[in-house]
Scaffold this motif. Structure first.
Motif, PDB file in Angstrom:
ATOM      1  N   THR A  21       0.829  -1.202   0.000  1.00 37.22           N
ATOM      2  CA  THR A  21       0.000   0.000   0.000  1.00 37.22           C
ATOM      3  C   THR A  21       0.868   1.257   0.000  1.00 37.22           C
ATOM      4  O   THR A  21       1.688   1.458   0.904  1.00 37.22           O
ATOM      5  CB  THR A  21      -0.929   0.011   1.232  1.00 37.22           C
ATOM      6  OG1 THR A  21      -1.614  -1.237   1.289  1.00 37.22           O
ATOM      7  CG2 THR A  21      -1.943   1.140   1.143  1.00 37.22           C
ATOM      8  N   GLY A  22       0.694   2.081  -0.983  1.00 36.01           N
ATOM      9  CA  GLY A  22       1.469   3.307  -1.118  1.00 36.01           C
ATOM     10  C   GLY A  22       1.231   4.255   0.044  1.00 36.01           C
ATOM     11  O   GLY A  22       0.132   4.329   0.597  1.00 36.01           O
ATOM     12  N   GLN A  23       2.286   5.000   0.411  1.00 36.08           N
ATOM     13  CA  GLN A  23       2.213   5.903   1.559  1.00 36.08           C
ATOM     14  C   GLN A  23       2.331   7.365   1.133  1.00 36.08           C
ATOM     15  O   GLN A  23       2.690   8.213   1.930  1.00 36.08           O
ATOM     16  CB  GLN A  23       3.323   5.568   2.563  1.00 36.08           C
ATOM     17  CG  GLN A  23       3.289   4.132   3.070  1.00 36.08           C
ATOM     18  CD  GLN A  23       2.033   3.831   3.879  1.00 36.08           C
ATOM     19  OE1 GLN A  23       1.750   4.534   4.846  1.00 36.08           O
ATOM     20  NE2 GLN A  23       1.278   2.826   3.477  1.00 36.08           N
ATOM     21  N   GLN A  55      -1.517  -1.163  -4.241  1.00 35.01           N
ATOM     22  CA  GLN A  55      -2.698  -0.314  -4.054  1.00 35.01           C
ATOM     23  C   GLN A  55      -2.293   1.070  -3.560  1.00 35.01           C
ATOM     24  O   GLN A  55      -1.188   1.253  -3.062  1.00 35.01           O
ATOM     25  CB  GLN A  55      -3.617  -0.939  -2.989  1.00 35.01           C
ATOM     26  CG  GLN A  55      -4.066  -2.351  -3.275  1.00 35.01           C
ATOM     27  CD  GLN A  55      -5.260  -2.408  -4.211  1.00 35.01           C
ATOM     28  OE1 GLN A  55      -5.935  -1.396  -4.400  1.00 35.01           O
ATOM     29  NE2 GLN A  55      -5.511  -3.550  -4.799  1.00 35.01           N
ATOM     30  N   GLY A  56      -3.222   1.997  -3.648  1.00 39.70           N
ATOM     31  CA  GLY A  56      -3.003   3.316  -3.044  1.00 39.70           C
ATOM     32  C   GLY A  56      -2.155   4.234  -3.904  1.00 39.70           C
ATOM     33  O   GLY A  56      -2.067   4.073  -5.112  1.00 39.70           O
ATOM     34  N   THR A  57      -1.558   5.227  -3.238  1.00 43.44           N
ATOM     35  CA  THR A  57      -0.750   6.216  -3.938  1.00 43.44           C
ATOM     36  C   THR A  57       0.707   6.046  -3.550  1.00 43.44           C
ATOM     37  O   THR A  57       1.050   6.055  -2.370  1.00 43.44           O
ATOM     38  CB  THR A  57      -1.218   7.634  -3.559  1.00 43.44           C
ATOM     39  OG1 THR A  57      -2.527   7.836  -4.093  1.00 43.44           O
ATOM     40  CG2 THR A  57      -0.273   8.691  -4.136  1.00 43.44           C
ATOM     41  N   ALA A  58       1.556   5.922  -4.560  1.00 41.76           N
ATOM     42  CA  ALA A  58       2.984   5.776  -4.274  1.00 41.76           C
ATOM     43  C   ALA A  58       3.798   6.342  -5.417  1.00 41.76           C
ATOM     44  O   ALA A  58       3.332   6.413  -6.554  1.00 41.76           O
ATOM     45  CB  ALA A  58       3.333   4.307  -4.077  1.00 41.76           C
ATOM     46  N   TRP A  86      -2.877   0.837  -8.703  1.00 45.90           N
ATOM     47  CA  TRP A  86      -2.568   2.096  -8.036  1.00 45.90           C
ATOM     48  C   TRP A  86      -3.622   3.166  -8.310  1.00 45.90           C
ATOM     49  O   TRP A  86      -4.314   3.124  -9.321  1.00 45.90           O
ATOM     50  CB  TRP A  86      -1.242   2.653  -8.558  1.00 45.90           C
ATOM     51  CG  TRP A  86      -0.021   1.838  -8.324  1.00 45.90           C
ATOM     52  CD1 TRP A  86       0.715   1.206  -9.284  1.00 45.90           C
ATOM     53  CD2 TRP A  86       0.662   1.612  -7.085  1.00 45.90           C
ATOM     54  NE1 TRP A  86       1.800   0.591  -8.715  1.00 45.90           N
ATOM     55  CE2 TRP A  86       1.796   0.822  -7.362  1.00 45.90           C
ATOM     56  CE3 TRP A  86       0.419   1.998  -5.763  1.00 45.90           C
ATOM     57  CZ2 TRP A  86       2.693   0.411  -6.377  1.00 45.90           C
ATOM     58  CZ3 TRP A  86       1.309   1.590  -4.781  1.00 45.90           C
ATOM     59  CH2 TRP A  86       2.430   0.806  -5.089  1.00 45.90           C
ATOM     60  N   HIS A  87      -3.635   4.157  -7.458  1.00 49.72           N
ATOM     61  CA  HIS A  87      -4.415   5.361  -7.752  1.00 49.72           C
ATOM     62  C   HIS A  87      -3.757   6.095  -8.916  1.00 49.72           C
ATOM     63  O   HIS A  87      -2.582   5.890  -9.220  1.00 49.72           O
ATOM     64  CB  HIS A  87      -4.460   6.291  -6.533  1.00 49.72           C
ATOM     65  CG  HIS A  87      -5.308   5.748  -5.423  1.00 49.72           C
ATOM     66  ND1 HIS A  87      -5.229   6.221  -4.132  1.00 49.72           N
ATOM     67  CD2 HIS A  87      -6.237   4.760  -5.411  1.00 49.72           C
ATOM     68  CE1 HIS A  87      -6.084   5.547  -3.375  1.00 49.72           C
ATOM     69  NE2 HIS A  87      -6.699   4.668  -4.119  1.00 49.72           N
ATOM     70  N   ASP A  88      -4.528   6.991  -9.492  1.00 48.63           N
ATOM     71  CA  ASP A  88      -4.111   7.697 -10.707  1.00 48.63           C
ATOM     72  C   ASP A  88      -2.816   8.491 -10.598  1.00 48.63           C
ATOM     73  O   ASP A  88      -2.170   8.775 -11.595  1.00 48.63           O
ATOM     74  CB  ASP A  88      -5.199   8.699 -11.122  1.00 48.63           C
ATOM     75  CG  ASP A  88      -6.397   7.989 -11.695  1.00 48.63           C
ATOM     76  OD1 ASP A  88      -6.274   6.782 -11.975  1.00 48.63           O
ATOM     77  OD2 ASP A  88      -7.442   8.644 -11.849  1.00 48.63           O
ATOM     78  N   ASP A  89      -2.451   8.897  -9.374  1.00 46.52           N
ATOM     79  CA  ASP A  89      -1.293   9.774  -9.238  1.00 46.52           C
ATOM     80  C   ASP A  89      -0.004   8.995  -8.965  1.00 46.52           C
ATOM     81  O   ASP A  89       1.025   9.585  -8.663  1.00 46.52           O
ATOM     82  CB  ASP A  89      -1.543  10.794  -8.109  1.00 46.52           C
ATOM     83  CG  ASP A  89      -2.033  10.127  -6.830  1.00 46.52           C
ATOM     84  OD1 ASP A  89      -2.279   8.896  -6.848  1.00 46.52           O
ATOM     85  OD2 ASP A  89      -2.176  10.835  -5.817  1.00 46.52           O
ATOM     86  N   GLY A  96      -2.470   3.804 -12.139  1.00 49.77           N
ATOM     87  CA  GLY A  96      -1.211   4.530 -11.965  1.00 49.77           C
ATOM     88  C   GLY A  96      -1.005   5.493 -13.107  1.00 49.77           C
ATOM     89  O   GLY A  96      -1.511   5.275 -14.212  1.00 49.77           O
ATOM     90  N   ASP A  97      -0.280   6.570 -12.834  1.00 49.68           N
ATOM     91  CA  ASP A  97       0.016   7.530 -13.892  1.00 49.68           C
ATOM     92  C   ASP A  97       1.091   6.965 -14.818  1.00 49.68           C
ATOM     93  O   ASP A  97       0.988   7.044 -16.032  1.00 49.68           O
ATOM     94  CB  ASP A  97       0.505   8.843 -13.275  1.00 49.68           C
ATOM     95  CG  ASP A  97       0.936   9.825 -14.355  1.00 49.68           C
ATOM     96  OD1 ASP A  97       0.087  10.163 -15.201  1.00 49.68           O
ATOM     97  OD2 ASP A  97       2.118  10.227 -14.370  1.00 49.68           O
TER      98      ASP A  97
END
Ligand SMILES: Nc1ncnc2c1ncn2[C@@H]1O[C@H](COP(=O)(O)OP(=O)(O)OP(=O)(O)O)[C@@H](O)[C@H]1O
Ligand SMILES: [Mg+2]
Lengths: 265, 428
Positions: free
Chosen positions: B169-171, B197-200, B224-227, B253-254
């Motif tokens: 999980t991204g922090q 998962q998440g933002t990283a 991942w989230h978009d960023d 993910g971006d």
């Protein structure tokens, strides 16, 4: 009973050289239970008429109307037309990557009927229809039209005709590229669908051969984007003997009619 | 050096799938009907390149000559002109190639069946470096900066039925480094899911050791989230008669850049590298893989499939397969297929097959990028199917080939749902 009515239809396409008019005022009325044959030389606009009825985006209707029991077909999207009961068996069926026949047939049937077919009956129906058209059972696992031979593609079009039960079927040169056996099998399929009594057929063909198996009630001769002559089944026999030569391209319907009258006198 | 044509090679590659009709090998093609002036050709056509072997006088272009090092300083700063970075928008790497990766690494949560050993170790642990050496600057940067590593060990002969789930999980968006070691000891069998998962913003090294006779599947799922920005070097080293299946699934993910590789250390091993990616508007999803056949009688099979939709959706697939002189009896096949759903998306696809011995079982490659075009759509719609459903039907069918090979039912369901979401998300 239903009526498909085409009135003074003008259709053009955009080409690199500009706009090209292909259909120059076509009128035709088909009723449930009738079979109309449209015959004409290459490039006369037969497929254009078929594709326009189905709603292919390349063809621009510049004049005239198409109605189905009074409803404006031209205002409908392609899928709405199919759901309204129009079916086009294509001259060159498209190969669709990634979609199995099974999945395709079930999805289309569901869309057309507005509800999913009962799985048990549906599988049985598909199997039976395939057997009658002599299509191998393993075709259901293959992708839509992918790698099918010309003849196989045509059979699969008729398979759909039998399964989807349209009100009006437009068969665009379903006979071309078929050997005699395949022609019989395919014609029987069309006749079975017709025999159910709820379908009108527009049979587009180049040759009279198929008319030995599918009997037309009316024959329309198509030249240069227009119907130049109309008659009963006997007109097909005459075309068989004489070909299209006497309908010189560019000659208007009127002059041909005059020529025909003169020939009879 | 033997030139082996794809046609010939396919005879020796039973796993080769029939080609999608209307698609050509070696590049993209448009439906003939659709090739009229108004339709822009697929981007990527001009970027297509293709080679069999490095060729005399250009040793640099051989994968064998690629620099590998544990030291960041050995890698020059990136300019974007490098062969292996030429498709990557460096500006969007968010410092993974330039900054010290001191951000908080994504949290790792391992759920493993009994018997599987999970450890957190520091960077001096002797298992670190046992399977991998960084092959590019971003990977070396992670190696330089990671503070602790997760080591997952499947003991010898253990047959682990349930998958080992590694939730990562991204922090946040501070550039970070991560290190994971997965070891399947001899004759063990296991499935590991790396679930991102998440933002990283993270550069990650995953070392994978597949022992003699072991059978390991590693699935790397990027949701991942978009960023998010994610660079991941996943290097596997295979023992004698080992079986390794690696599956990349990149959806979110971006910018996601996966560089999986497989190296053989003894004969009889088999590797299957699979991938599925779905790029939406603006996303850059890149996969560059490397199979190094350096010993005799090993097999590799590569299949990546990607779908693209939306403006500036960009995917890159580069498949390097090297059959060294000593790798007699090699059997390899690699393929990449892309399906472009809308205008404005671009798929680059470059298979590189280098063959240094003629004494092989088979070697082949294929790359095809097709588009879901107006004629496909017309055919389906003319059967009453709405445009939306038609699109879905085609993509689902296209990507299913990979999903079906995952063989983890729960994951298959999840991915099917994820693909549906992708389709629903962009109403292009
Ligand atoms: N995309 C196009 N660009 C240019 N001309 C076209 C295009 N599509 C159709 N035409 C032209 O329109 C005319 C009618 O074509 P159409 O396919 O309707 O004929 P057809 O009667 O079905 O012929 P065939 O018997 O060969 O199937 C032809 O002159 C054809 O060349
Ligand atoms: Mg035609």
């Amino acid at each position: 009973m239903s009526t498909l009515e085409i009135k003074d239809l003008h259709v053009s396409i955009d080409t690199e050289q500009g706009t090209k008019e292909i259909l120059k005022g076509v009128s035709l009325t088909i009723k449930t239970g009738e079979t109309h044959a449209i015959m004409g030389p290459n490039g006369s606009g037969k497929s254009t008429l078929a594709s326009t009825i189905a709603g292919h985006p390349r063809y621009n209707v510049t004049g005239g109307t198409i109605t189905l029991d009074g409803e404006d077909v031209l205002a409908m999207s392609v899928d709405e037309r199919a759901r309204a009961g129009l079916f086009l068996a294509m001259q060159y069926p498209v190969e669709v990557p990634g979609v199995s026949m099974t999945n395709f047939l079930r999805t289309a049937k569901t869309a057309i009927d507005g509800e999913a077919p009962s799985l048990r009956h549906w599988t049985k129906d598909v199997k039976a229809a395939m057997a009658q058209l002599r299509i191998d059972a393993d075709f259901t696992q293959r992708n839509v039209n992918e790698g099918f031979s010309g003849g196989e593609k045509k059979r699969v079009e008729i398979l759909q005709l039998e399964l989807f039960k349209p009100r009006f079927a437009i068969l665009d040169e379903t006979d071309s590229g078929l050997d005699v056996d395949a022609l019989k099998v395919v014609s029987e399929g069309v006749n079975r669908a017709h025999a159910e009594g709820n379908m009108g057929t527009l049979l587009i063909t180049h040759y009279t051969r198929i008319l030995r198996y599918i009997k037309p009630d009316f024959v329309h001769v198509f030249v240069d984007g227009q119907v130049v002559e109309e008659g009963g089944p006997e007109l097909a026999d005459r075309l068989e003997e004489e070909g299209y030569d006497r309908y010189a391209k560019g000659a208007g319907a009127a002059s041909i009619a005059a020529a025909a009258a003169a020939a009879q006198a | 050096m033997t030139e082996i044509t794809t046609e010939k090679a396919r005879i020796g590659a039973p796993s080769a799938q029939p080609f999608i009709n209307g698609f050509t090998e070696e590049g993209e093609s448009l439906s003939p009907i659709n090739s009229t002036e108004s339709k822009a050709p697929l981007a990527g056509a001009s970027a297509k390149s293709h080679s069999h072997g490095g060729g005399v006088g250009i040793p640099d272009s051989s994968r064998a000559g690629r620099l590998t090092s544990y030291n960041l300083a050995d890698f020059k700063p990136l300019t974007g002109m490098e062969e292996d970075w030429r498709f990557t928008p460096l500006k969007r790497l968010r410092g993974l190639h330039t900054d010290a990766l001191t951000g908080t690494a994504p949290e790792v949560l391992v759920t493993a069946p009994l018997g599987v050993l999970v450890e957190t170790v520091d960077r001096n642990d002797n298992r670190i470096g046992s399977a991998a050496i960084p092959e590019d600057r971003v990977s070396a940067n992670a190696w330089e900066n990671f503070t602790e590593a997760t080591v997952i060990t499947v003991p010898a002969e253990a047959q682990v039925a349930d998958e080992i789930s590694v939730l990562i999980t991204g922090q946040g968006t501070e550039a970070s480094a991560q290190h994971i070691v997965i070891e399947a000891k001899k004759f063990s069998k296991a499935v590991v899911v790396l679930d991102h998962q998440g933002t990283a913003v993270v550069s990650q090294n995953v070392e994978i050791l597949v022992g003699d006779g072991a059978d390991l599947t590693v699935i790397s799922l990027q949701e991942w989230h978009d960023d998010s920005v994610h660079a991941s070097s996943q290097q596997a080293k295979l023992g004698r008669d080992a079986k390794f299946k690696h599956i990349v699934v990149s959806l979110g993910g971006d910018l996601v850049r996966m560089t999986p590789s497989a190296r053989f250390t003894a004969t009889g091993a088999e590797v299957e590298l699979l991938g599925l990616y779905f790029a939406d508007a603006g996303q850059h999803l890149e996969q560059r893989l490397f199979v190094d056949h350096s010993v005799a009688n090993c097999k590799s099979n590569v299949l990546y499939k990607g779908a693209l939709q939306g403006k500036n959706a960009h995917t890159v697939w580069v498949g390097d397969v090297l059959i060294r002189k000593e790798a007699e009896g090699t059997d390899t096949y690699e393929a990449n297929r892309n399906l472009v759903l809308t205008d404005g998306a671009r798929a680059d696809s470059v298979p590189n097959l280098e063959i240094e011995t003629g004494l092989i079982e088979g070697a082949g490659h294929a790359s095809a990028t097709g588009r879901f075009d107006d004629e496909h759509l017309f055919y389906l719609m003319a059967r009453g199917i709405s445009e939306e459903v038609a699109r879905r039907l085609v993509v689902r069918g296209f990507l299913n080939e990979i999903i079906q090979k995952i063989k983890v039912p729960a994951l298959e369901e999840r991915l099917t749902a994820a693909v549906e979401r992708e389709l629903a998300a962009t109403n292009n």
